[in-house]
Design an enzyme around this catalytic site. Structure first.
Site, PDB file in Angstrom:
ATOM      1  N   GLU A 215      16.201  30.596 -44.161  1.00  0.00           N
ATOM      2  CA  GLU A 215      15.074  31.525 -44.039  1.00  0.00           C
ATOM      3  C   GLU A 215      15.520  32.907 -43.582  1.00  0.00           C
ATOM      4  O   GLU A 215      14.849  33.901 -43.845  1.00  0.00           O
ATOM      5  CB  GLU A 215      14.046  30.982 -43.035  1.00  0.00           C
ATOM      6  CG  GLU A 215      12.828  30.421 -43.720  1.00  0.00           C
ATOM      7  CD  GLU A 215      11.702  30.037 -42.767  1.00  0.00           C
ATOM      8  OE1 GLU A 215      10.808  29.346 -43.244  1.00  0.00           O
ATOM      9  OE2 GLU A 215      11.702  30.394 -41.585  1.00  0.00           O
ATOM     10  N   HIS A 236      30.574   9.371 -49.776  1.00  0.00           N
ATOM     11  CA  HIS A 236      30.419   8.400 -50.864  1.00  0.00           C
ATOM     12  C   HIS A 236      29.312   8.801 -51.824  1.00  0.00           C
ATOM     13  O   HIS A 236      28.829   7.989 -52.597  1.00  0.00           O
ATOM     14  CB  HIS A 236      30.167   7.006 -50.273  1.00  0.00           C
ATOM     15  CG  HIS A 236      31.283   6.568 -49.379  1.00  0.00           C
ATOM     16  ND1 HIS A 236      32.281   5.713 -49.774  1.00  0.00           N
ATOM     17  CD2 HIS A 236      31.582   6.935 -48.108  1.00  0.00           C
ATOM     18  CE1 HIS A 236      33.140   5.547 -48.772  1.00  0.00           C
ATOM     19  NE2 HIS A 236      32.733   6.278 -47.752  1.00  0.00           N
ATOM     20  N   LYS A 358       2.598  30.487 -48.536  1.00  0.00           N
ATOM     21  CA  LYS A 358       1.439  30.228 -47.673  1.00  0.00           C
ATOM     22  C   LYS A 358       0.188  30.885 -48.283  1.00  0.00           C
ATOM     23  O   LYS A 358      -0.883  30.295 -48.318  1.00  0.00           O
ATOM     24  CB  LYS A 358       1.673  30.795 -46.258  1.00  0.00           C
ATOM     25  CG  LYS A 358       2.659  29.978 -45.393  1.00  0.00           C
ATOM     26  CD  LYS A 358       2.740  30.550 -43.971  1.00  0.00           C
ATOM     27  CE  LYS A 358       3.735  29.817 -43.094  1.00  0.00           C
ATOM     28  NZ  LYS A 358       3.861  30.362 -41.740  1.00  0.00           N
TER      29      LYS A 358
HETATM   30  O1  PA5 Z   1      10.941  30.531 -38.867  1.00  0.00           O
HETATM   31  C1  PA5 Z   1       9.759  30.767 -39.111  1.00  0.00           C
HETATM   32  O2  PA5 Z   1       9.199  31.809 -38.713  1.00  0.00           O
HETATM   33  C2  PA5 Z   1       8.901  29.779 -39.892  1.00  0.00           C
HETATM   34  O3  PA5 Z   1       9.639  28.720 -40.363  1.00  0.00           O
HETATM   35  C3  PA5 Z   1       7.778  29.263 -39.002  1.00  0.00           C
HETATM   36  O4  PA5 Z   1       8.340  28.633 -37.894  1.00  0.00           O
HETATM   37  C4  PA5 Z   1       6.889  28.261 -39.755  1.00  0.00           C
HETATM   38  O5  PA5 Z   1       6.448  28.811 -40.955  1.00  0.00           O
HETATM   39  C5  PA5 Z   1       5.688  27.879 -38.884  1.00  0.00           C
HETATM   40  O6  PA5 Z   1       4.932  29.016 -38.545  1.00  0.00           O
HETATM   41  P1  PA5 Z   1       3.869  28.979 -37.379  1.00  0.00           P
HETATM   42  O7  PA5 Z   1       4.566  28.685 -36.083  1.00  0.00           O
HETATM   43  O8  PA5 Z   1       3.248  30.331 -37.382  1.00  0.00           O
HETATM   44  O9  PA5 Z   1       2.878  27.891 -37.718  1.00  0.00           O
END
Ligand code: PA5
Length: 381
Positions: A215, A236, A358
């Site tokens: 990410e 494996h 989202k």
């Molecule tokens: O790293 C990030 O920002 C994302 O992976 C969020 O943690 C994830 O989308 C969850 O978001 P939120 O805590 O707003 O529900």
């Protein structure tokens, strides 16, 4: 303890609990002092939620809903279902005492809901994104609720931060060297980074690491695709690909000489290969060697084979797997990831790609305000 969250809101907790908790404790001794952590809202699996409710029925659940934005569909839906379950079972007032909300300090629907219902709350600092949040209330509160000594995690992390802060020559710091090696690999045409972990108990760390780097770096057509090898299981299966498939891989191997459990409610002991008279299975050459020693040899053997097969890489050696080391690993990877983002010239702290999905989901499911987007998606589908 039921943790409701997705992405960075649950991955760090799971990484620690998977690494430290005794895997079978609940089966061996139902009355054990080890408090199990289970998860909801990290997918949209109806069947998992059904089974989790069956489990909660047999227990006295405490729920930690964690969402920085407060609007992410998966945890929000799971929380609504679980809240209804708790209220029907314990009544509104008592169920409020079983719910802890971790969310933005001032804003968002979860913040308002928590205040309205009187839940205990913990703030997620505004400048800490989900995948960098394991060492904040996001990771620490559920771990503390489950009885972990979270100070050890923080001390482990502090050691890494302090060593960076006090370094005379940053280029000698492993955290910088790791970032540089990865980016050099990317710039020389590698496309995939394989994180090889010595133990299945580190699968949670692997998953957390995949999210952190995926990410943070996967932007503007850049970044190494983060994937993993679990020793020795994956030798494996994926091992063939690493040894002999497309030569676009970079491998990071975590080695650990003493991977027997030493923290939490875990046991510390070693299993050695016993003697067998007659040696009919031809294993006496391993007699007296611990399983960990054989595992370590397998890691070394594959590391060399992969290198000879054209996969460059680095090794991260950790002394043991305990809370202190996990804290250090989190700090190490987080800082290295941030440095890597800067070297790649991407912003490691945003996730516009995730936000895209989202929004599409809001449109598809008819969230007010997303009607137009929903219409255009439906016509394309
Ligand atoms: O790293 C990030 O920002 C994302 O992976 C969020 O943690 C994830 O989308 C969850 O978001 P939120 O805590 O707003 O529900």
């Amino acid at each position: 303890v039921v943790v409701i969250g997705i992405g960075g809101s649950y991955a760090g907790t799971k990484a620690v609990d998977d690494a430290i908790a005794h895997k079978y404790q609940g089966w061996i001794d139902q009355a054990s002092a080890q408090i199990p952590i289970v998860y909801a809202g990290h997918n949209l699996s109806e069947s998992e939620l059904v089974e989790l409710i069956d489990l909660m029925d047999a227990k006295q659940p405490l729920v930690n809903i964690i969402s920085k934005s407060g609007t992410t569909t998966e945890p929000s839906v799971a929380f609504r279902v679980i809240r209804r379950y708790l209220e029907q079972r314990f009544g509104v007032e008592q169920s409020a005492r079983r719910i802890v909300a971790t969310t933005d300090k001032d804003k968002g629907v979860l913040r308002s809901l928590a205040e309205e219902q009187g839940y205990k709350t913990f703030p997620i600092p505004a400048d800490i994104g989900g995948r960098f949040s394991v060492l904040s209330c996001v990771g620490l509160i559920p771990l503390a609720l489950a009885g972990y000594d979270i100070k050890l995690l923080l001390e482990g992390a502090d050691g890494v931060f302090e060593s960076i802060r006090s370094a005379d020559d940053l280029s000698q710091e492993p955290v910088v060297q790791y970032a540089a090696a990865r980016i050099a690999a990317f710039e020389s045409g590698k496309a995939v980074e394989v994180l090889a972990i010595p133990e299945p108990r580190l699968i949670g760390v692997l998953e957390w690491w995949k999210q952190l780097f995926g990410e943070s770096e996967g932007k503007d057509g850049k970044g190494l695709v983060p994937t993993g090898l679990v020793f020795t299981t994956d030798l494996h299966s994926l091992g063939q690909m690493v040894q002999d498939g497309v030569r676009n891989l970079f491998e990071t191997v975590i080695t650990c000489k003493n991977a027997t459990k030493t923290g939490g409610a875990s046991v510390e002991r070693s299993i050695k290969v016993p003697h067998l008279s007659g040696n009919c299975d031809q294993l006496n050459y391993l007699e007296g060697r611990s399983i960990s020693e054989i595992n370590m040899a397998a890691i070394k053997a594959s590391q060399l084979a992969h290198f000879d097969g054209g996969v460059p890489g680095v090794e991260l050696n950790i002394a043991t797997v305990d809370l202190h080391t996990l804290g250090a690993l989190f700090a190490f990877f987080e800082v290295s990831c941030a440095i890597g983002g800067v070297l790649l010239k991407v912003n490691p702290f945003d996730q516009p790609g995730v936000e895209e999905y989202k929004k599409n989901l809001f449109g598809l499911m008819g969230k007010p305000g997303y009607e137009e987007l929903g219409g255009s998606i439906r016509s394309r589908l």
